[in-house]
Design a protein around this motif. Structure first.
Motif, PDB file in Angstrom:
ATOM      1  N   SER A 186       0.814  -1.218   0.000  1.00 59.38           N
ATOM      2  CA  SER A 186       0.000   0.000   0.000  1.00 59.38           C
ATOM      3  C   SER A 186       0.845   1.265   0.000  1.00 59.38           C
ATOM      4  CB  SER A 186      -0.932  -0.006   1.219  1.00 59.38           C
ATOM      5  OG  SER A 186      -1.687   1.176   1.283  1.00 59.38           O
ATOM      6  N   HIS A 187       1.758   1.396   0.950  1.00 57.05           N
ATOM      7  CA  HIS A 187       2.496   2.646   1.103  1.00 57.05           C
ATOM      8  C   HIS A 187       3.496   2.877  -0.034  1.00 57.05           C
ATOM      9  CE1 HIS A 187       1.642   2.068   5.690  1.00 57.05           C
ATOM     10  NE2 HIS A 187       0.556   2.194   4.967  1.00 57.05           N
ATOM     11  N   LEU A 188       4.270   1.844  -0.379  1.00 51.05           N
ATOM     12  CA  LEU A 188       5.220   1.986  -1.485  1.00 51.05           C
ATOM     13  C   LEU A 188       4.521   2.299  -2.808  1.00 51.05           C
ATOM     14  CD1 LEU A 188       8.128   1.851  -2.576  1.00 51.05           C
ATOM     15  CD2 LEU A 188       7.791  -0.619  -2.890  1.00 51.05           C
ATOM     16  N   PRO A 189       3.447   1.590  -3.183  1.00 50.92           N
ATOM     17  CA  PRO A 189       2.765   1.936  -4.443  1.00 50.92           C
ATOM     18  C   PRO A 189       2.293   3.390  -4.503  1.00 50.92           C
ATOM     19  CG  PRO A 189       2.067  -0.220  -3.721  1.00 50.92           C
ATOM     20  CD  PRO A 189       2.902   0.348  -2.606  1.00 50.92           C
ATOM     21  N   PRO A 229      -3.050  14.222   0.487  1.00 59.50           N
ATOM     22  CA  PRO A 229      -1.658  14.485   0.895  1.00 59.50           C
ATOM     23  C   PRO A 229      -1.467  14.461   2.407  1.00 59.50           C
ATOM     24  CG  PRO A 229      -2.388  16.090  -0.737  1.00 59.50           C
ATOM     25  CD  PRO A 229      -3.605  15.335  -0.294  1.00 59.50           C
ATOM     26  N   VAL A 230      -2.456  14.951   3.152  1.00 63.03           N
ATOM     27  CA  VAL A 230      -2.339  14.978   4.607  1.00 63.03           C
ATOM     28  C   VAL A 230      -2.288  13.562   5.172  1.00 63.03           C
ATOM     29  CG1 VAL A 230      -3.482  15.658   6.748  1.00 63.03           C
ATOM     30  CG2 VAL A 230      -3.477  17.214   4.794  1.00 63.03           C
ATOM     31  N   MET A 231      -3.173  12.707   4.680  1.00 63.86           N
ATOM     32  CA  MET A 231      -3.203  11.333   5.163  1.00 63.86           C
ATOM     33  C   MET A 231      -1.884  10.621   4.868  1.00 63.86           C
ATOM     34  SD  MET A 231      -5.804   8.260   4.087  1.00 63.86           S
ATOM     35  CE  MET A 231      -5.297   8.304   2.369  1.00 63.86           C
ATOM     36  N   TRP A 232      -1.359  10.798   3.667  1.00 63.60           N
ATOM     37  CA  TRP A 232      -0.139  10.092   3.296  1.00 63.60           C
ATOM     38  C   TRP A 232       1.095  10.695   3.945  1.00 63.60           C
ATOM     39  CZ3 TRP A 232       0.197   5.381   1.987  1.00 63.60           C
ATOM     40  CH2 TRP A 232      -0.960   4.754   1.503  1.00 63.60           C
ATOM     41  N   CYS A 236       3.468   8.128   6.073  1.00 62.69           N
ATOM     42  CA  CYS A 236       4.914   8.041   5.846  1.00 62.69           C
ATOM     43  C   CYS A 236       5.700   8.386   7.099  1.00 62.69           C
ATOM     44  CB  CYS A 236       5.325   8.953   4.687  1.00 62.69           C
ATOM     45  SG  CYS A 236       4.792   8.345   3.068  1.00 62.69           S
ATOM     46  N   ALA A 237       5.169   9.292   7.907  1.00 63.69           N
ATOM     47  CA  ALA A 237       5.855   9.673   9.139  1.00 63.69           C
ATOM     48  C   ALA A 237       5.793   8.571  10.183  1.00 63.69           C
ATOM     49  CB  ALA A 237       5.248  10.962   9.699  1.00 63.69           C
ATOM     50  N   ASN A 239       5.202   5.225   9.633  1.00 62.35           N
ATOM     51  CA  ASN A 239       5.718   3.916   9.205  1.00 62.35           C
ATOM     52  C   ASN A 239       7.033   4.077   8.445  1.00 62.35           C
ATOM     53  OD1 ASN A 239       5.517   1.100   9.183  1.00 62.35           O
ATOM     54  ND2 ASN A 239       4.458   1.051   7.225  1.00 62.35           N
ATOM     55  N   ARG A 240       7.798   5.078   8.794  1.00 58.67           N
ATOM     56  CA  ARG A 240       8.968   5.445   7.994  1.00 58.67           C
ATOM     57  C   ARG A 240      10.044   4.365   7.952  1.00 58.67           C
ATOM     58  NH1 ARG A 240       8.878   8.868  12.418  1.00 58.67           N
ATOM     59  NH2 ARG A 240      10.583   8.661  13.921  1.00 58.67           N
ATOM     60  N   ASP A 241      10.248   3.613   9.037  1.00 60.07           N
ATOM     61  CA  ASP A 241      11.301   2.600   9.026  1.00 60.07           C
ATOM     62  C   ASP A 241      11.016   1.513   7.991  1.00 60.07           C
ATOM     63  OD1 ASP A 241      12.681   3.934  10.985  1.00 60.07           O
ATOM     64  OD2 ASP A 241      11.946   2.690  12.629  1.00 60.07           O
ATOM     65  N   ASN A 242       9.781   1.004   7.991  1.00 63.52           N
ATOM     66  CA  ASN A 242       9.416  -0.014   7.003  1.00 63.52           C
ATOM     67  C   ASN A 242       9.417   0.541   5.591  1.00 63.52           C
ATOM     68  OD1 ASN A 242       8.812  -2.495   8.517  1.00 63.52           O
ATOM     69  ND2 ASN A 242       7.198  -1.293   9.472  1.00 63.52           N
ATOM     70  N   ILE A 243       8.927   1.765   5.446  1.00 62.55           N
ATOM     71  CA  ILE A 243       8.853   2.354   4.110  1.00 62.55           C
ATOM     72  C   ILE A 243      10.247   2.602   3.548  1.00 62.55           C
ATOM     73  CG2 ILE A 243       8.152   4.408   2.806  1.00 62.55           C
ATOM     74  CD1 ILE A 243       5.691   4.578   4.640  1.00 62.55           C
ATOM     75  N   GLN A 244      11.142   3.180   4.364  1.00 63.86           N
ATOM     76  CA  GLN A 244      12.479   3.469   3.835  1.00 63.86           C
ATOM     77  C   GLN A 244      13.223   2.181   3.511  1.00 63.86           C
ATOM     78  OE1 GLN A 244      15.751   3.137   5.167  1.00 63.86           O
ATOM     79  NE2 GLN A 244      15.151   2.007   7.010  1.00 63.86           N
ATOM     80  N   SER A 245      12.959   1.109   4.262  1.00 61.75           N
ATOM     81  CA  SER A 245      13.616  -0.165   4.000  1.00 61.75           C
ATOM     82  C   SER A 245      13.157  -0.759   2.668  1.00 61.75           C
ATOM     83  CB  SER A 245      13.328  -1.150   5.137  1.00 61.75           C
ATOM     84  OG  SER A 245      13.864  -2.425   4.849  1.00 61.75           O
ATOM     85  N   ILE A 246      11.858  -0.844   2.493  1.00 62.02           N
ATOM     86  CA  ILE A 246      11.344  -1.456   1.265  1.00 62.02           C
ATOM     87  C   ILE A 246      11.534  -0.525   0.067  1.00 62.02           C
ATOM     88  CG2 ILE A 246       8.906  -0.710   1.335  1.00 62.02           C
ATOM     89  CD1 ILE A 246       8.329  -3.805   0.866  1.00 62.02           C
ATOM     90  N   LEU A 247      11.536   0.791   0.321  1.00 64.16           N
ATOM     91  CA  LEU A 247      11.827   1.747  -0.753  1.00 64.16           C
ATOM     92  C   LEU A 247      13.271   1.592  -1.216  1.00 64.16           C
ATOM     93  CD1 LEU A 247      10.869   4.121  -2.493  1.00 64.16           C
ATOM     94  CD2 LEU A 247      11.489   5.653  -0.608  1.00 64.16           C
TER      95      LEU A 247
END
Length: 366
Positions: A186-189, A229-232, A236-237, A239-247
């Motif tokens: 969800s977040h990466l897409p 934009p506000v929700m995302w 991102c703030a 779940n940043r650890d998981n997002i930056q890892s998979i990104l």
């Protein structure tokens, strides 16, 4: 399911829909709520979704068997502090946030793990507010439940029962696993879609020819860039650890693609498209991902006997062929319960007009 006293802190789209769904499932549930805007509470009292409006987070919550925290994630810790003095020893606090780590860690710091079970109903829409809530929003949607190490097993089962009473699909996950999974599917897409749109905007010709001819595949994979934009920003703030890892993994994958293209490595390029096609085609239609096919509509229906058959009959009577039809189980960022795919744009547009005339609520996204 036994009669329960249930409190809500926040009564927007998700909170309001869960309250309405619980009332529909059992009119004997006693529901109280607090919301920032009095007009929201007045509307919920008027339509019978709640039985009592609260003036704040106060001693009335000591009467609750369950408390649903349905506020923006940035307010979680503030509300946890406020709720804690009024949480009965045998009561359960749950939430509805799409990221779980921050609230689980806050609950652990505050010694509230025995009273907390995380929740994430994977349903929602681009709209927000109580006025858009309905009693079937989470029907046939996954309802992720994330217990703590100290969550009473009988209460976990009871919360599963509440989810089932909403006609949702309860799914038990570890909260860290949940956040890793949603980062990937969800977040990466959403980051990919938004960055791709901005890339095309920046690289477009002075005449904006890219924008002029953008359609088909480009619009399909970037549609979710239209989300809030506000929700995302908040997602991102939190779940940043998981997002930056998979990104980071995705960036490395893109580097390999760039190398294969630059080197003219035809086998590597073929393997890219072949393996992705195989995996993409193996994903069940019922678990809708963020990338939608071009000729599809989404229809809001109540889950009752004959509902899908009625729609199929209406379309067939007007010679509209259906390519695929199914319930959307993960529609956190989608509107509509039923997804119907068609073979062409003309059939899709005709179906939208027809079902709208028949007073169905239809969402058509190209």
């Amino acid at each position: 399911m036994k009669n329960l006293t249930i409190g809500f802190i926040g009564l927007g789209l998700i909170g309001g829909s869960i309250a309405k769904g619980l009332k529909r499932a059992n009119k004997e549930h006693y529901i109280m709520a607090f919301a920032r805007h009095r007009e929201t509470l007045d509307a919920a009292l008027a339509d019978g979704s709640i039985d009592e409006a609260l003036d704040g987070v106060d001693e009335n919550l000591t009467r609750c068997d369950y408390i649903f925290l349905c506020t923006p994630v940035s307010y979680n810790e503030e509300y946890l502090t406020a709720i804690r003095p009024f949480l009965r020893k045998d009561a359960i606090l749950t939430d509805v946030g799409s990221v779980k780590t921050n609230i689980h860690e806050a609950v652990a710091r505050m010694g509230m793990e025995a009273n907390f079970i995380g929740g994430h109903p994977m349903a929602g829409s681009e709209k927000s507010g109580y006025q858009y809530s309905n009693d079937h929003l989470v029907e046939n949607a996954y309802y992720v439940i994330t217990p703590t190490p100290l969550s009473p097993p009988d209460k976990v089962e009871e919360l599963k029962g509440l989810a089932l009473s909403l006609s949702a699909l309860p799914l038990i996950l570890d909260y860290k696993e949940h956040d890793y999974i949603v980062a990937g599917i969800s977040h990466l897409p959403h980051l990919i879609a938004s960055s791709l749109v901005n890339l095309v905007k920046d690289k477009d010709t002075p005449e904006q020819t890219m924008k002029l001819v953008a359609a088909g595949g480009f619009k399909d994979i970037t549609r979710i860039a239209s989300s809030s934009p506000v929700m995302w920003q908040q997602i991102c703030a939190t779940n940043r650890d998981n997002i930056q890892s998979i990104l980071g993994d995705y960036i490395e994958a893109l580097k390999k693609v760039r190398t294969a293209v630059a080197d003219g490595d035809e086998q590597a390029i073929y393997d890219l498209f072949d393996t992705s096609r195989e995996y993409r085609n193996s994903i069940p239609n019922r678990s809708a991902g963020p990338i939608k096919k071009e000729f599809a509509l989404y229809c809001d229906i109540v889950d009752e006997s004959g509902a899908i058959a009625t729609i199929a009959t209406i379309l067939a009577a007007h010679q509209i062929s259906i390519k695929n039809i199914g319930i959307i189980h993960n529609r956190e960022f989608e509107e509509g319960v039923l997804k119907i795919e068609f073979y062409g744009e003309e059939a899709s547009s005709k179906a939208v007009d027809l079902l709208t005339q028949c007073r169905y609520t239809v969402y058509h996204k190209g």
